[in-house]
Design a protein around this motif. Structure first.
Motif, PDB file in Angstrom:
ATOM      1  N   PHE A   1      -6.986  -2.023  -6.958  1.00 27.80           N
ATOM      2  CA  PHE A   1      -6.148  -2.255  -6.242  1.00 27.80           C
ATOM      3  C   PHE A   1      -6.484  -2.600  -4.799  1.00 27.80           C
ATOM      4  O   PHE A   1      -6.170  -3.719  -4.230  1.00 27.80           O
ATOM      5  CB  PHE A   1      -5.296  -1.000  -5.836  1.00 27.80           C
ATOM      6  CG  PHE A   1      -4.175  -0.832  -4.666  1.00 27.80           C
ATOM      7  CD1 PHE A   1      -2.889  -1.582  -5.182  1.00 27.80           C
ATOM      8  CD2 PHE A   1      -4.284  -0.325  -3.527  1.00 27.80           C
ATOM      9  CE1 PHE A   1      -2.139  -1.750  -3.946  1.00 27.80           C
ATOM     10  CE2 PHE A   1      -3.376  -0.388  -2.679  1.00 27.80           C
ATOM     11  CZ  PHE A   1      -2.255  -1.125  -2.609  1.00 27.80           C
TER      12      PHE A   1
ATOM     13  N   ALA B   1       2.511   1.752  -3.408  1.00 26.19           N
ATOM     14  CA  ALA B   1       1.480   2.240  -4.352  1.00 26.19           C
ATOM     15  C   ALA B   1       1.436   3.697  -4.216  1.00 26.19           C
ATOM     16  O   ALA B   1       1.226   4.819  -5.091  1.00 26.19           O
ATOM     17  CB  ALA B   1       0.050   1.672  -4.030  1.00 26.19           C
TER      18      ALA B   1
ATOM     19  N   HIS C   1       0.931  -1.185   0.044  1.00 18.88           N
ATOM     20  CA  HIS C   1      -0.117  -0.113   0.002  1.00 18.88           C
ATOM     21  C   HIS C   1       0.852   1.203   0.085  1.00 18.88           C
ATOM     22  O   HIS C   1       0.457   2.200  -0.800  1.00 18.88           O
ATOM     23  CB  HIS C   1      -0.928   0.060   1.057  1.00 18.88           C
ATOM     24  CG  HIS C   1      -1.882   0.893   1.333  1.00 18.88           C
ATOM     25  ND1 HIS C   1      -2.008   2.062   2.397  1.00 18.88           N
ATOM     26  CD2 HIS C   1      -2.987   1.529   0.276  1.00 18.88           C
ATOM     27  CE1 HIS C   1      -2.769   2.807   2.078  1.00 18.88           C
ATOM     28  NE2 HIS C   1      -3.419   2.487   0.869  1.00 18.88           N
TER      29      HIS C   1
ATOM     30  N   LYS D   1      -7.941   2.382 -11.045  1.00 20.29           N
ATOM     31  CA  LYS D   1      -6.855   1.763 -10.388  1.00 20.29           C
ATOM     32  C   LYS D   1      -6.861   1.535  -8.848  1.00 20.29           C
ATOM     33  O   LYS D   1      -6.563   0.290  -8.225  1.00 20.29           O
ATOM     34  CB  LYS D   1      -5.633   2.138 -10.783  1.00 20.29           C
ATOM     35  CG  LYS D   1      -5.114   1.980 -12.183  1.00 20.29           C
ATOM     36  CD  LYS D   1      -4.024   2.645 -12.649  1.00 20.29           C
ATOM     37  CE  LYS D   1      -3.344   2.417 -13.981  1.00 20.29           C
ATOM     38  NZ  LYS D   1      -2.011   2.919 -14.293  1.00 20.29           N
TER      39      LYS D   1
END
Length: 206
Positions: free
Chosen positions: A133, A14, A11, A129
């Protein structure tokens, strides 16, 4: 614990990758100042929370309709990113008058804070996304975590998103950064607009 650390690391990685949210925060700071950018951050965190709630409640009920849903979401996201690019190019043409920030203060009459919060929410919701995700993460922990643990994980991820973006605003708002932004604001707007177009094209052809 190992699974939690893996998710936490994934996470955060990202978050480190500049995306539409980052450039929306950046251009909001550039155009209207610190408070507007902070409300964009709040909106982005709320958008992430909404996505997580939707993933919790809808992911396992989507069947064939999920393909059409993601297709419409992808085109909606591309249109929205194109709109943001146009706004950046318009700001670039008026950059001499568009960036007037002194001591981190902007007259409240010129800033609709709810508007910038809404922009943050939109930026999160129209980005497929984000849905992909979070959906993949929830699928990963679906059999390992119970409902309470999933809720705690979701709250934690939303808080990390908000904290990281607020940190970015504080970092970008430092005097050296602001002096740099003031000097090169025109080209930074063009750069941000170009990135928005690039993200839109990636969505269309992905």
């Amino acid at each position: 614990m190992e699974l939690f650390l893996f998710i936490a690391f994934t996470h955060f990685i990202a978050l480190l990758s500049p995306g539409p949210d980052f450039f929306l925060i950046f251009t909001s700071l550039l155009n209207k100042g610190k408070r507007a950018a902070q409300f964009v951050c709040i909106g982005i965190a709320l958008g992430n929370a909404i996505i997580l709630v939707l993933v919790f409640n809808v992911l396992f009920f989507l069947d064939q309709s999920s393909v059409e849903f993601l297709k419409y979401l992808k085109w909606g996201g591309a249109v929205y990113l194109g709109y943001l690019a146009v706004q950046c190019f318009l700001y670039a043409k008026n950059s001499a008058n568009a960036f007037e920030i002194e001591n981190d203060q902007v007259e409240s009459k010129t800033v609709s804070l709810t508007k910038y919060m809404a922009l943050g929410i939109q930026s999160s919701l129209v980005n497929p996304k984000n849905i992909l995700f979070y959906s993949s993460l929830m699928l990963l922990i679906s059999t390992e975590f119970n409902g309470f643990q999933k809720a705690c994980m979701s709250i934690w991820m939303v808080c990390v998103v908000l904290g990281w973006n607020i940190f970015l605003v504080k970092l970008l708002n430092q005097k050296k950064c602001l002096d740099f932004i003031r000097t090169y604001s025109k080209w930074l707007y063009y750069l941000s607009g170009s990135f928005f177009i690039g993200f839109a094209l990636l969505l269309i052809y992905s």
